[in-house]
Enzyme design. Sequence first.
Site, PDB file in Angstrom:
ATOM      1  N   MET A  35       0.946  -1.133   0.106  1.00 29.34           N
ATOM      2  CA  MET A  35      -0.165  -0.109  -0.027  1.00 29.34           C
ATOM      3  C   MET A  35       0.798   1.165   0.103  1.00 29.34           C
ATOM      4  O   MET A  35       0.553   2.363   0.273  1.00 29.34           O
ATOM      5  CB  MET A  35      -1.091  -0.234   1.097  1.00 29.34           C
ATOM      6  CG  MET A  35      -1.838  -1.220   1.096  1.00 29.34           C
ATOM      7  SD  MET A  35      -3.460  -1.031   2.068  1.00 29.34           S
ATOM      8  CE  MET A  35      -2.744  -0.708   3.867  1.00 29.34           C
ATOM      9  N   LEU A  38       6.622   2.984   1.739  1.00 24.00           N
ATOM     10  CA  LEU A  38       7.516   1.899   1.921  1.00 24.00           C
ATOM     11  C   LEU A  38       8.408   2.106   3.067  1.00 24.00           C
ATOM     12  O   LEU A  38       8.916   3.370   3.265  1.00 24.00           O
ATOM     13  CB  LEU A  38       8.338   1.501   0.470  1.00 24.00           C
ATOM     14  CG  LEU A  38       7.436   1.353  -0.711  1.00 24.00           C
ATOM     15  CD1 LEU A  38       8.419   1.201  -1.799  1.00 24.00           C
ATOM     16  CD2 LEU A  38       6.444   0.112  -0.637  1.00 24.00           C
ATOM     17  N   HIS A  39       9.175   1.143   3.348  1.00 18.97           N
ATOM     18  CA  HIS A  39      10.065   0.966   4.468  1.00 18.97           C
ATOM     19  C   HIS A  39      10.873  -0.195   4.168  1.00 18.97           C
ATOM     20  O   HIS A  39      10.693  -1.055   3.309  1.00 18.97           O
ATOM     21  CB  HIS A  39       9.433   0.848   5.943  1.00 18.97           C
ATOM     22  CG  HIS A  39       8.457  -0.088   6.221  1.00 18.97           C
ATOM     23  ND1 HIS A  39       8.677  -1.342   5.998  1.00 18.97           N
ATOM     24  CD2 HIS A  39       7.261  -0.210   6.330  1.00 18.97           C
ATOM     25  CE1 HIS A  39       7.669  -2.243   6.389  1.00 18.97           C
ATOM     26  NE2 HIS A  39       6.580  -1.575   6.512  1.00 18.97           N
ATOM     27  N   HIS A  42       9.312  -3.671   3.188  1.00 20.97           N
ATOM     28  CA  HIS A  42       8.821  -3.901   1.897  1.00 20.97           C
ATOM     29  C   HIS A  42      10.296  -4.077   1.056  1.00 20.97           C
ATOM     30  O   HIS A  42      10.172  -4.844   0.040  1.00 20.97           O
ATOM     31  CB  HIS A  42       8.304  -2.583   1.499  1.00 20.97           C
ATOM     32  CG  HIS A  42       7.030  -2.130   2.246  1.00 20.97           C
ATOM     33  ND1 HIS A  42       6.676  -1.111   2.945  1.00 20.97           N
ATOM     34  CD2 HIS A  42       5.959  -2.939   2.152  1.00 20.97           C
ATOM     35  CE1 HIS A  42       5.656  -1.011   3.350  1.00 20.97           C
ATOM     36  NE2 HIS A  42       4.837  -2.154   2.937  1.00 20.97           N
ATOM     37  N   GLY A 152       5.275 -10.201   3.853  1.00 20.27           N
ATOM     38  CA  GLY A 152       6.059  -9.905   5.091  1.00 20.27           C
ATOM     39  C   GLY A 152       5.346 -10.869   6.050  1.00 20.27           C
ATOM     40  O   GLY A 152       3.958 -10.598   6.294  1.00 20.27           O
ATOM     41  N   ASP A 155       2.538  -9.525   8.850  1.00 19.56           N
ATOM     42  CA  ASP A 155       1.173  -9.581   8.684  1.00 19.56           C
ATOM     43  C   ASP A 155       1.091 -11.039   8.760  1.00 19.56           C
ATOM     44  O   ASP A 155       0.359 -11.659   7.753  1.00 19.56           O
ATOM     45  CB  ASP A 155       0.608  -8.798   7.874  1.00 19.56           C
ATOM     46  CG  ASP A 155       0.822  -7.367   7.812  1.00 19.56           C
ATOM     47  OD1 ASP A 155       0.475  -7.027   8.959  1.00 19.56           O
ATOM     48  OD2 ASP A 155       1.514  -6.951   6.915  1.00 19.56           O
ATOM     49  N   GLN A 158      -2.620 -12.311   7.660  1.00 18.19           N
ATOM     50  CA  GLN A 158      -2.663 -12.120   6.284  1.00 18.19           C
ATOM     51  C   GLN A 158      -2.001 -13.106   5.575  1.00 18.19           C
ATOM     52  O   GLN A 158      -2.604 -13.432   4.247  1.00 18.19           O
ATOM     53  CB  GLN A 158      -2.070 -10.558   5.994  1.00 18.19           C
ATOM     54  CG  GLN A 158      -2.200 -10.446   4.373  1.00 18.19           C
ATOM     55  CD  GLN A 158      -1.858  -8.846   4.065  1.00 18.19           C
ATOM     56  OE1 GLN A 158      -2.617  -8.131   4.221  1.00 18.19           O
ATOM     57  NE2 GLN A 158      -0.330  -8.502   3.829  1.00 18.19           N
ATOM     58  N   MET A 189       9.110  -3.019  11.727  1.00 19.42           N
ATOM     59  CA  MET A 189       8.647  -1.863  10.791  1.00 19.42           C
ATOM     60  C   MET A 189       7.334  -1.818  10.307  1.00 19.42           C
ATOM     61  O   MET A 189       6.686  -3.048   9.926  1.00 19.42           O
ATOM     62  CB  MET A 189       9.908  -2.008   9.517  1.00 19.42           C
ATOM     63  CG  MET A 189      11.117  -1.764  10.202  1.00 19.42           C
ATOM     64  SD  MET A 189      12.128  -1.083   9.070  1.00 19.42           S
ATOM     65  CE  MET A 189      13.662  -0.997   9.969  1.00 19.42           C
ATOM     66  N   ARG A 192       2.505   2.199   9.640  1.00 18.16           N
ATOM     67  CA  ARG A 192       1.749   2.998  10.690  1.00 18.16           C
ATOM     68  C   ARG A 192       2.535   3.582  11.510  1.00 18.16           C
ATOM     69  O   ARG A 192       2.261   4.465  12.731  1.00 18.16           O
ATOM     70  CB  ARG A 192       0.848   2.112  11.084  1.00 18.16           C
ATOM     71  CG  ARG A 192      -0.533   1.925  10.263  1.00 18.16           C
ATOM     72  CD  ARG A 192      -1.579   1.176  10.814  1.00 18.16           C
ATOM     73  NE  ARG A 192      -2.723   1.416   9.765  1.00 18.16           N
ATOM     74  CZ  ARG A 192      -3.312   0.304   8.937  1.00 18.16           C
ATOM     75  NH1 ARG A 192      -2.592  -0.888   8.959  1.00 18.16           N
ATOM     76  NH2 ARG A 192      -3.928   0.279   8.370  1.00 18.16           N
TER      77      ARG A 192
HETATM   78  O1  PAF Z   1      -0.059  -5.775   3.235  1.00 14.87           O
HETATM   79  C1  PAF Z   1      -0.435  -4.759   2.716  1.00 14.87           C
HETATM   80  O2  PAF Z   1       0.094  -4.155   2.772  1.00 14.87           O
HETATM   81  C2  PAF Z   1      -1.823  -5.110   2.138  1.00 14.87           C
HETATM   82  O3  PAF Z   1      -2.812  -5.726   3.009  1.00 14.87           O
HETATM   83  C3  PAF Z   1      -1.924  -5.661   0.774  1.00 14.87           C
HETATM   84  C4  PAF Z   1      -1.344  -7.194   0.815  1.00 14.87           C
HETATM   85  C5  PAF Z   1      -0.994  -4.932  -0.270  1.00 14.87           C
HETATM   86  C6  PAF Z   1      -3.157  -5.774   0.231  1.00 14.87           C
HETATM   87  O4  PAF Z   1      -3.970  -4.471   0.083  1.00 14.87           O
END
Ligand code: PAF
Length: 286
Positions: A35, A38-39, A42, A152, A155, A158, A189, A192
């Site tokens: 999203m 970046l850090h 990422h 990563g 999360d 996720q 990292m 937010r």
């Molecule tokens: O982890 C994230 O930044 C978001 O949840 C993702 C995977 C890009 C989906 O919008």
Amino acid sequence: MPHSPPQVIRSIAELRQVITAARRAGQRIGVVPTMGALHPGHLSLVAAAERECDLVVVTIFVNPTQFGPHEDFQKYPRTLDRDLALMSAHRVDVVFTPAVEDMYPPGAATMIEVAGAAEPWEGACRPGHFRGVATIVLKLFNLTQPDVAYFGRKDLQQTLVVRQMVRDLDVPVEVRVCPTIREADGLAMSSRNAYLSADDRRAALVLSRALFHGAELVRGGEHDARRVLAAMHKLIAGEPRVKLEYLAIVDPVTMAEVGQIDSLAYAIVAARVGTTRLIDNEPLGG
Ligand code: PAF
């Protein structure tokens, strides 16, 4: 070595052309869905894609459907120029950064709902969050047609939701999960972290400290999850700026709580520090 800047693509039609050409040429495509903001976390995913793939695609899209009505969609940092500058240390071929209206045109009516691992923890605290994540990730997979997709471990839930979706819907992509990258003092990292005041930033350290303490107890031979959790709770309770949402020790596949830590498990935590919501996790045992 300096790399030429990526091709920044906003239109779906243009992206499709680049992807079709890459597929025809037999290139291995790697996607890093982000999203933005970046850090180094990422960038570690980008570096992995760079090592393993011929065409590296980074997607930058602040996805509205994964934010709740009172969450930070509006104020989420949008820093494209800075993101592009950070990427310049890497070979990124394409940055795909579509508009919301193109990803969700009027009349769009299909969402992906993953049950099981998506339900507890983040799923319970943020209703609809994983429906938004699964939907956008599948759309990004369909558009970029990657051989490998990089996420990563920060999360953790996720990554399990994405893996489940890929398995259930036969999506031909390999999901690669890369380790959490931390600041020198332990803070995981996160985009937010930019919201944290200096006092909140200091207070937030108790989360990683508690996770590391839990891991240390398990390494020292404590296998009773309740006792490990009690020690972690005690640490976090000493930091009044931190309001815990959940702290648990879970199975790495189902996210169900475990009583005994006999094989790999994860300590997971979510908390509000001031007005900022943070999550983190750390492997225990295994
Ligand atoms: O982890 C994230 O930044 C978001 O949840 C993702 C995977 C890009 C989906 O919008």
